[in-house]
Design a protein around this motif. Structure first.
Motif, short mmCIF file in Angstrom:
data_model
loop_
_atom_site.label_atom_id
_atom_site.label_comp_id
_atom_site.label_asym_id
_atom_site.label_seq_id
_atom_site.Cartn_x
_atom_site.Cartn_y
_atom_site.Cartn_z
N TYR A 1 10.78 -1.13 78.07
CA TYR A 1 11.00 -0.12 77.04
C TYR A 1 9.85 -0.55 76.05
O TYR A 1 9.99 -1.33 75.35
N GLY A 2 8.55 0.29 76.19
CA GLY A 2 7.67 -0.12 75.30
C GLY A 2 7.77 0.33 74.01
O GLY A 2 8.52 1.07 73.44
N ASP A 3 7.24 -0.71 73.07
CA ASP A 3 7.10 -0.51 71.73
C ASP A 3 6.14 0.28 71.30
O ASP A 3 4.96 -0.18 71.24
N PRO A 4 6.63 1.68 70.70
CA PRO A 4 5.46 2.63 70.40
C PRO A 4 4.56 2.27 69.39
O PRO A 4 3.58 2.51 69.00
N ARG A 5 5.12 1.31 68.44
CA ARG A 5 4.50 0.85 67.26
C ARG A 5 3.05 0.22 67.53
O ARG A 5 2.31 0.13 66.79
N ALA A 6 3.20 -0.41 68.89
CA ALA A 6 2.13 -1.05 69.42
C ALA A 6 0.83 -0.22 69.84
O ALA A 6 0.03 -1.01 70.24
N LEU A 7 1.21 0.60 70.21
CA LEU A 7 0.07 1.46 70.88
C LEU A 7 -0.80 1.96 69.97
O LEU A 7 -0.74 2.41 68.62
N ARG A 8 -2.11 1.97 70.45
CA ARG A 8 -3.22 2.55 69.41
C ARG A 8 -2.94 3.99 69.64
O ARG A 8 -2.24 4.72 70.59
N TYR A 9 -3.43 4.77 68.47
CA TYR A 9 -2.99 5.96 68.16
C TYR A 9 -3.95 6.93 69.25
O TYR A 9 -3.63 8.04 69.43
N TRP A 10 -5.24 6.47 69.67
CA TRP A 10 -6.00 7.24 70.49
C TRP A 10 -5.55 6.90 72.00
O TRP A 10 -5.04 5.98 72.43
N ARG A 11 -6.09 7.64 72.72
CA ARG A 11 -6.09 7.65 74.31
C ARG A 11 -7.28 7.55 74.86
O ARG A 11 -8.41 8.39 74.29
N ASP A 12 -7.80 6.64 75.64
CA ASP A 12 -9.12 6.73 76.25
C ASP A 12 -9.18 7.85 76.91
O ASP A 12 -8.54 8.57 77.57
N PRO A 13 -10.83 8.37 77.11
CA PRO A 13 -11.16 9.55 77.53
C PRO A 13 -10.65 9.61 79.09
O PRO A 13 -10.77 8.22 79.84
N ARG A 14 -10.48 10.93 79.65
CA ARG A 14 -10.62 10.84 81.17
C ARG A 14 -11.81 12.04 81.66
O ARG A 14 -12.26 12.79 80.51
N LEU A 15 -11.98 12.00 82.77
CA LEU A 15 -13.03 12.96 83.27
C LEU A 15 -12.36 14.23 83.21
O LEU A 15 -11.18 14.44 83.71
N ASP A 16 -13.17 15.32 82.97
CA ASP A 16 -12.69 16.68 82.67
C ASP A 16 -12.82 17.37 84.16
O ASP A 16 -13.33 17.01 85.14
N PHE A 17 -11.95 18.32 84.32
CA PHE A 17 -11.90 19.25 85.76
C PHE A 17 -13.49 19.38 86.19
O PHE A 17 -13.48 19.21 87.28
N ASP A 18 -14.07 20.18 85.15
CA ASP A 18 -15.40 20.56 85.75
C ASP A 18 -16.37 19.13 86.03
O ASP A 18 -17.33 19.57 86.93
N GLU A 19 -15.88 18.03 85.81
CA GLU A 19 -16.92 16.97 86.13
C GLU A 19 -16.42 16.57 87.54
O GLU A 19 -17.40 15.73 88.11
N VAL A 20 -15.07 16.70 88.09
CA VAL A 20 -14.91 15.99 89.20
C VAL A 20 -14.36 17.17 90.38
O VAL A 20 -14.15 16.81 91.39
N CYS A 21 -14.15 18.36 89.88
CA CYS A 21 -13.44 19.43 90.82
C CYS A 21 -14.32 20.50 91.23
O CYS A 21 -15.35 20.74 90.04
N SER A 22 -14.34 20.95 92.34
CA SER A 22 -14.99 22.39 92.45
C SER A 22 -13.90 23.05 93.09
O SER A 22 -13.13 22.61 94.30
N ILE A 23 -14.05 24.37 93.00
CA ILE A 23 -13.17 25.49 93.69
C ILE A 23 -14.03 26.25 94.69
O ILE A 23 -15.12 26.74 94.01
N ARG A 24 -13.74 26.20 95.94
CA ARG A 24 -14.78 26.87 96.83
C ARG A 24 -13.82 27.90 97.79
O ARG A 24 -13.13 27.95 97.90
#
Lengths: 196, 196
Positions: A173-196
């Motif tokens: 059970y993680g201690d939420p007080r120890a989390l950094r408030y930010w989350r590292d970024p992820r790649l966005d849909f348009d960077e990695v996905c295409s709809i064909r």
């Protein structure tokens, strides 16, 4: 046509879930570990194979065995449980049981060792992801970790077998007080996905 | 210490979820595919890497490109969408953006090609599992499939890139009438897990 997960469920599994590194002083029962596996095993794999293997490191004695396998600076074992997630490279030996209506063993048994490990890695990693999301589904937090010596983990926990380590995952059970408030970024849909 | 998923949620993601092979005549909006990815991208990976790449094959023209890549006897493309799940073997090029507080690119950039593909396979497979469970979280059904020619898929959908195919996954609303009533067996906890 099932209704989607509730907002609370989407938060639990995805939106508010975080990788934890600090843990509350609350134990994890063995029965809960069984329930996690019993959900995780249901996820789909190729040919219904089940290469995932797990050693749950819980006792002080087992932690003493794991500690020297961890990289310097990454030796914290304060989580109630650290799961050693491995993969059975000879996964095909289980296929007569797992896919009984066909000779699936023969599809794999004569493949070269590197090819078998590749297939084991793909499917054991799918199962490792199911395992982490099953843990979250039951209210546990996860802290996956890669900073360890795989050869030493293999010798310590999988000697004399054809199982190889994949990665480790703290559970508790993680201690939420120890989390950094930010989350590292992820790649966005348009960077990695295409709809064909 | 979050409450666990509701019974309905456990059913949706795990207990009643099945691999589907027949599909209702109900389309899947592009906006829903975006929502699936936006959940899936949140799952944890090593060094926060994001090697997963997805081509959503939806139009008749794109299905005509995919069909000859499928093994004979496995060419059904009646699902509303078939996702081609790939992995970026040069995933480290994105790390300055994904893990900006350290030089994570340098941990990987000089590794041999087979080692890079191994790491990409592990993490893209974790992300592929997140993708399938994210789809289920939003009420979609999945039908992963492996019976295709990976070289031909690479040439058709990833030519001129360092992306390789991992596996395919049909998406849509499964027809429950077409499911077998039984589920193939899985390995039990005591066959693959130990608590130490």
């Amino acid at each position: 046509m099932s209704p989607p997960l509730s907002d609370a469920g989407l938060d639990l599994l995805w939106r508010r879930a975080r990788t934890h590194r600090a843990w509350m002083d609350r134990p994890v029962d063995d029965a809960l570990l069984r329930r996690v596996y019993d959900l995780a095993k249901l996820g789909p794999t190729s040919a219904n194979m089940c290469p995932l293997r797990i050693v749950f490191v819980k006792s002080p004695e087992a932690k003493d065995l794991l500690r020297p396998c961890l990289n310097e600076g990454s030796r914290d074992l304060s989580a109630p449980v650290t799961a050693v997630l491995g993969m059975e490279v000879h996964f095909y030996e289980d296929l007569p049981k797992l896919l009984p209506h066909t000779d699936a063993r023969s599809w794999f048994a004569d493949l070269p060792a590197e090819r078998l490990e590749y297939i084991a890695l793909r499917n054991a990693s799918l199962q490792a992801a199911y395992f982490m999301l099953a843990a979250r589904s039951l209210g546990l937090d996860c802290g996956p970790r890669s900073r360890f010596d795989p050869r030493r983990v293999n010798e310590t926990f999988f000697a004399g077998t054809t199982v190889k380590s994949n990665f480790l995952c703290n559970l508790g059970y993680g201690d939420p007080r120890a989390l950094r408030y930010w989350r590292d970024p992820r790649l966005d849909f348009d960077e990695v996905c295409s709809i064909r």
